[in-house]
Design an enzyme around this catalytic site. Sequence first.
Site, PDB file in Angstrom:
ATOM      1  N   HIS A 197      12.747 -31.467  -7.141  1.00 37.35           N
ATOM      2  CA  HIS A 197      12.873 -30.974  -8.589  1.00 37.35           C
ATOM      3  C   HIS A 197      13.918 -29.700  -8.559  1.00 37.35           C
ATOM      4  O   HIS A 197      13.855 -29.013  -9.751  1.00 37.35           O
ATOM      5  CB  HIS A 197      11.369 -30.389  -8.778  1.00 37.35           C
ATOM      6  CG  HIS A 197      11.002 -29.030  -7.772  1.00 37.35           C
ATOM      7  ND1 HIS A 197      10.786 -29.100  -6.484  1.00 37.35           N
ATOM      8  CD2 HIS A 197      11.105 -28.071  -8.113  1.00 37.35           C
ATOM      9  CE1 HIS A 197      10.383 -28.051  -6.066  1.00 37.35           C
ATOM     10  NE2 HIS A 197      10.604 -27.168  -7.050  1.00 37.35           N
TER      11      HIS A 197
HETATM   12  C1  UD1 Z   1       8.593 -23.623 -10.492  1.00 35.84           C
HETATM   13  C2  UD1 Z   1       9.363 -22.521  -9.585  1.00 35.84           C
HETATM   14  C3  UD1 Z   1       9.818 -22.925  -8.334  1.00 35.84           C
HETATM   15  C4  UD1 Z   1       8.694 -24.110  -7.573  1.00 35.84           C
HETATM   16  C5  UD1 Z   1       8.165 -25.137  -8.651  1.00 35.84           C
HETATM   17  C6  UD1 Z   1       7.077 -25.989  -8.149  1.00 35.84           C
HETATM   18  C7  UD1 Z   1      10.491 -20.505 -10.626  1.00 35.84           C
HETATM   19  C8  UD1 Z   1      11.595 -19.931 -10.906  1.00 35.84           C
HETATM   20  N1  UD1 Z   1      10.567 -21.836 -10.239  1.00 35.84           N
HETATM   21  O1  UD1 Z   1       9.958 -24.504 -10.869  1.00 35.84           O
HETATM   22  O2  UD1 Z   1       9.852 -21.884  -7.366  1.00 35.84           O
HETATM   23  O3  UD1 Z   1       9.098 -24.793  -6.448  1.00 35.84           O
HETATM   24  O4  UD1 Z   1       7.695 -24.456  -9.799  1.00 35.84           O
HETATM   25  O5  UD1 Z   1       6.796 -26.970  -9.245  1.00 35.84           O
HETATM   26  O6  UD1 Z   1       9.234 -20.057 -10.753  1.00 35.84           O
HETATM   27  N2  UD1 Z   1       7.100 -28.703 -17.002  1.00 35.84           N
HETATM   28  C9  UD1 Z   1       6.343 -29.611 -17.409  1.00 35.84           C
HETATM   29  N3  UD1 Z   1       4.861 -29.136 -17.163  1.00 35.84           N
HETATM   30  C10 UD1 Z   1       4.568 -28.232 -16.520  1.00 35.84           C
HETATM   31  C11 UD1 Z   1       5.502 -27.350 -16.040  1.00 35.84           C
HETATM   32  C12 UD1 Z   1       6.699 -27.561 -16.142  1.00 35.84           C
HETATM   33  O7  UD1 Z   1       6.466 -30.329 -18.215  1.00 35.84           O
HETATM   34  O8  UD1 Z   1       3.215 -27.863 -16.289  1.00 35.84           O
HETATM   35  C13 UD1 Z   1       8.585 -28.890 -17.315  1.00 35.84           C
HETATM   36  C14 UD1 Z   1       9.094 -28.055 -18.541  1.00 35.84           C
HETATM   37  O9  UD1 Z   1      10.234 -28.797 -19.049  1.00 35.84           O
HETATM   38  C15 UD1 Z   1       9.982 -27.127 -17.843  1.00 35.84           C
HETATM   39  C16 UD1 Z   1      10.525 -27.717 -16.545  1.00 35.84           C
HETATM   40  O10 UD1 Z   1       9.415 -28.430 -16.129  1.00 35.84           O
HETATM   41  O11 UD1 Z   1      10.854 -26.672 -18.363  1.00 35.84           O
HETATM   42  C17 UD1 Z   1      10.644 -26.673 -15.414  1.00 35.84           C
HETATM   43  O12 UD1 Z   1       9.454 -25.956 -15.139  1.00 35.84           O
HETATM   44  P1  UD1 Z   1       9.385 -24.394 -14.471  1.00 35.84           P
HETATM   45  O13 UD1 Z   1       8.145 -23.681 -14.401  1.00 35.84           O
HETATM   46  O14 UD1 Z   1      10.550 -23.690 -15.429  1.00 35.84           O
HETATM   47  O15 UD1 Z   1      10.253 -24.598 -13.260  1.00 35.84           O
HETATM   48  P2  UD1 Z   1       9.839 -25.521 -11.875  1.00 35.84           P
HETATM   49  O16 UD1 Z   1      11.025 -26.297 -12.000  1.00 35.84           O
HETATM   50  O17 UD1 Z   1       8.689 -26.263 -12.020  1.00 35.84           O
END
Ligand code: UD1
Length: 367
Positions: free
Chosen positions: A206
């Site tokens: 991811h």
């Molecule tokens: C976040 C953490 C990362 C961790 C990861 C575990 C930061 C900077 N990053 O990254 O350290 O390893 O979580 O998963 O805090 N999304 C969904 N549903 C959700 C959450 C996210 O669809 O419940 C999608 C959204 O499109 C979002 C993307 O995933 O834009 C990324 O989510 P985000 O929380 O920004 O970062 P992660 O890549 O999950």
Amino acid sequence: MKRIINVVGARPNFMKVAPIMEEMGKYPMLDPLLVHTGQHYDALMSKVFFEDLGMPKPDIFLGIGSGSHAEQTARIMVEFEKVCLEKKPDLVLVVGDVNSTMACTITAKKMGIRVAHVEAGLRSRDMEMPEEINRLCTDVLSDFLFTTDILADKNLVAEGISKDKIFFVGNVMIDTLIKHKERASHLTILQEWGLAAGDYAVLTLHRPSNVDQKEVLEEILEALAQISTEIPIIFPIHPRTSKMISDFQLDHFLSKCLPVRGIWLTDPLGYLEFLHLNINARMVLTDSGGLQEETTYLGIPCVTLRHNTERPVTCELGTNFLVGNKKADILKVAEQILCGTARAGCIPEKWDGQASERIVRILMEKI
Ligand code: UD1
């Protein structure tokens, strides 16, 4: 009474805070509250973990959701400040390195509230990782820095942090793993999927550095596709990766039903189901931070698709192999593991299921 606000935001936080909250519950002098920022919000990224881990519902849910780093961090700070004004905690406890960790630390410190950081001192030295920035900001501001390993203590001291703020307590994520391992081992998913222990690999992917550029992601998937001609790979997919694979039209690498060989896509899994898969896997391929530690504890070979790690103890003592994201490098190490020639590891000091007890005992003395 001492009031402590424990913060969770994203998936890797839940299994770290669960044993700490449980331990705090044993002390009548403590009033622990749980704040969930809502950085992760899908049921499969959040709710299922509360159920699997038997965690209490959050006392306060901030509903922040996704956004750019600045938007997400700023929204958490604005909402968390209101919580601190109302609840007047004696301490805020944060874990790990996600945006919620840093945002709540800055907010609390500016209000004169002390902060405890669990999993302090980890450093990848890679400033392109958002998590590295979160770690640095959180550690420099924290009053109590709880570490998983002595190398983390050394990092903190080298950055000028006073030794009397640093406590080597062990690994709370391993507390949770030890507590739930037996339960997870009795699940029947493998049977239901027609898989036998040791006959499959598990993949998670991811990190923006691996999934946000088409050429990089395509090369990783090519390597994985080749490995999967020898052993099926189970791939519980993160929402970010799912979106990128679809945007880049790379879906042909993946299979939606369980193949004899190939990469098999599933939704993100809950804590227990995923642990069940890990315990029985021949190997794990990942770019996650926490999985490097869980596989080291379990003695399962782990191929880490990154160029650096903030958890070097897992390579020095454990079963972790850092390979980067080039096809030839991934294949070389995976091949050694499949042939049984990869080195074995051992469990780092104090990864013994008692880290949360140590943390809460120290907090009881100091706050
Ligand atoms: C976040 C953490 C990362 C961790 C990861 C575990 C930061 C900077 N990053 O990254 O350290 O390893 O979580 O998963 O805090 N999304 C969904 N549903 C959700 C959450 C996210 O669809 O419940 C999608 C959204 O499109 C979002 C993307 O995933 O834009 C990324 O989510 P985000 O929380 O920004 O970062 P992660 O890549 O999950």
